[in-house]
Design an enzyme around this catalytic site. Structure first.
Site, PDB file in Angstrom:
ATOM      1  N   ASP A  73      86.057   7.662  22.655  1.00  0.00           N
ATOM      2  CA  ASP A  73      85.402   8.057  21.145  1.00  0.00           C
ATOM      3  C   ASP A  73      87.696   8.144  20.264  1.00  0.00           C
ATOM      4  O   ASP A  73      88.020   7.696  21.320  1.00  0.00           O
ATOM      5  CB  ASP A  73      85.161   8.872  20.761  1.00  0.00           C
ATOM      6  CG  ASP A  73      84.962  10.534  22.034  1.00  0.00           C
ATOM      7  OD1 ASP A  73      86.310  10.162  22.479  1.00  0.00           O
ATOM      8  OD2 ASP A  73      84.259  11.110  21.885  1.00  0.00           O
ATOM      9  N   ASN A 142      76.633  21.919  23.421  1.00  0.00           N
ATOM     10  CA  ASN A 142      74.966  21.377  22.949  1.00  0.00           C
ATOM     11  C   ASN A 142      74.755  20.750  23.715  1.00  0.00           C
ATOM     12  O   ASN A 142      73.717  20.059  23.240  1.00  0.00           O
ATOM     13  CB  ASN A 142      75.398  21.406  21.748  1.00  0.00           C
ATOM     14  CG  ASN A 142      76.535  20.433  21.284  1.00  0.00           C
ATOM     15  OD1 ASN A 142      76.849  19.888  22.006  1.00  0.00           O
ATOM     16  ND2 ASN A 142      76.653  19.285  19.445  1.00  0.00           N
ATOM     17  N   HIS A 144      75.810  17.285  24.188  1.00  0.00           N
ATOM     18  CA  HIS A 144      76.667  16.195  23.574  1.00  0.00           C
ATOM     19  C   HIS A 144      77.093  15.402  24.477  1.00  0.00           C
ATOM     20  O   HIS A 144      78.597  15.630  25.320  1.00  0.00           O
ATOM     21  CB  HIS A 144      77.700  16.077  22.265  1.00  0.00           C
ATOM     22  CG  HIS A 144      79.017  16.741  22.151  1.00  0.00           C
ATOM     23  ND1 HIS A 144      79.583  17.184  21.124  1.00  0.00           N
ATOM     24  CD2 HIS A 144      79.745  16.741  23.495  1.00  0.00           C
ATOM     25  CE1 HIS A 144      80.330  17.393  21.561  1.00  0.00           C
ATOM     26  NE2 HIS A 144      80.907  16.862  23.063  1.00  0.00           N
ATOM     27  N   GLU A 149      76.165  13.327  19.329  1.00  0.00           N
ATOM     28  CA  GLU A 149      75.745  15.050  18.659  1.00  0.00           C
ATOM     29  C   GLU A 149      74.224  14.630  19.076  1.00  0.00           C
ATOM     30  O   GLU A 149      73.791  14.333  18.531  1.00  0.00           O
ATOM     31  CB  GLU A 149      76.445  15.356  17.340  1.00  0.00           C
ATOM     32  CG  GLU A 149      77.485  16.076  17.412  1.00  0.00           C
ATOM     33  CD  GLU A 149      78.538  16.589  18.214  1.00  0.00           C
ATOM     34  OE1 GLU A 149      77.913  17.255  18.908  1.00  0.00           O
ATOM     35  OE2 GLU A 149      79.697  16.893  18.567  1.00  0.00           O
TER      36      GLU A 149
HETATM   37  P1  PGA Z   1      85.269  20.052  27.169  1.00  0.00           P
HETATM   38  O1  PGA Z   1      84.168  19.250  26.070  1.00  0.00           O
HETATM   39  O2  PGA Z   1      85.909  18.996  28.057  1.00  0.00           O
HETATM   40  O3  PGA Z   1      86.959  20.344  25.795  1.00  0.00           O
HETATM   41  O4  PGA Z   1      84.253  21.146  27.251  1.00  0.00           O
HETATM   42  C1  PGA Z   1      83.982  18.650  26.516  1.00  0.00           C
HETATM   43  C2  PGA Z   1      83.171  17.425  25.420  1.00  0.00           C
HETATM   44  O5  PGA Z   1      83.008  17.920  24.223  1.00  0.00           O
HETATM   45  O6  PGA Z   1      82.594  16.581  26.099  1.00  0.00           O
END
Ligand code: PGA
Length: 258
Positions: A73, A142, A144, A149
């Site tokens: 992304d 969450n 995602h 999301e």
């Molecule tokens: P993080 O993010 O490694 O900073 O926890 C993971 C994500 O949101 O895919």
């Protein structure tokens, strides 16, 4: 193992050991297939993995000079030279230190004039490369993956997405802590784009991931927990540390190390 699919869960004592083991495995896969197509993720979690991989390169134990990469992304409105872009994050943490040539790096261009065409271009570039061999994923608290999301519906293909306030908050660090400076939209591979990868490795560490990891592994497959869709893929491994794996039942663990 999940009744629906083939999730392998490997649990390491801590995040350092997990990152080191995964870096070695990637280096081995690349030694076998030097022009492997790697799908890559940003976020705090993979930084240690990229550091370990770069370390192997500097010691002559890995060679990433022929690997081709596709990141999941990018923020809308930023071109790849912007310091807050994911392209720059990857340059700092992996592409630069591991010596991946610019011509092997594929990225969504968040500053493209026509974002729909840009998403189509990216899908076509992945297909032209022969598809993604190994996709590295993180997971949001969450559930995602990429910027897919939790929602009533998920997008299959690479698409434009409005970022949730919580996601913008957790990305503020890339913009000097200024949440207002975080773009409101992003481009992201879709769920089908991710699930078309030949194999997938999701790396999750730390206690903030306990609940989403447990739900992804042993909960129902639901658009409200996008990572649960990984249960439907033939070749997925979750690489966890003990902290993140706390609520994963013993019966779901394929391997515990250390
Ligand atoms: P993080 O993010 O490694 O900073 O926890 C993971 C994500 O949101 O895919």
């Amino acid at each position: 193992m999940s009744p629906q699919g083939h999730l392998h869960v490997t649990v390491f004592p801590n995040d350092r050991v997990a990152a080191r083991a995964l870096a070695r495995r990637l280096a081995d896969a690349i030694a076998e297939q030097p022009s492997l197509v790697l799908g890559l993720a940003t976020g705090r979690t993979p930084i240690r993995l990229y550091h370990e991989l770069s370390h192997l390169v500097s010691r002559g134990q890995a060679d990433l000079s022929q690997v081709r990469t596709f990141n999941l992304d990018e923020f809308v409105g930023l071109d790849g030279s912007h310091p807050g872009s994911y392209r720059q994050f990857m340059q700092t943490h992996l592409f630069g230190p591991a010596g991946i040539p610019a011509e092997h790096i594929h990225f969504l261009n968040g500053a493209a004039a026509n974002l729909e065409e840009e998403c189509d271009r990216y899908e076509a570039a992945i297909a032209d490369a022969g598809g993604i061999d190994i996709q590295i994923l993180g997971i949001g608290t969450n559930g995602h993956i990429g910027f897919n999301e939790p929602a009533r519906e998920l997008c299959a293909r690479t698409h434009r997405v409005a970022l949730k306030a919580s996601t913008r908050h957790s990305n503020a660090g890339l913009f000097g802590g200024d949440e207002a400076a975080v773009p409101k939209e992003a481009l992201s591979m879709g769920m089908a784009t991710i699930l078309r990868a030949k194999s997938i490795v999701l790396l999750a560490t730390g206690k903030s991931k306990v609940s989403c990891v447990a739900q992804a592994v042993q909960g129902p497959v639901t658009t409200r927990m996008p990572a649960s869709f990984l249960q439907l893929h033939r070749d997925v491994e979750l690489v966890l540390d003990e902290a993140a794996a706390k609520d994963v039942r013993d019966s779901e663990r394929s391997q515990s190390i250390g």
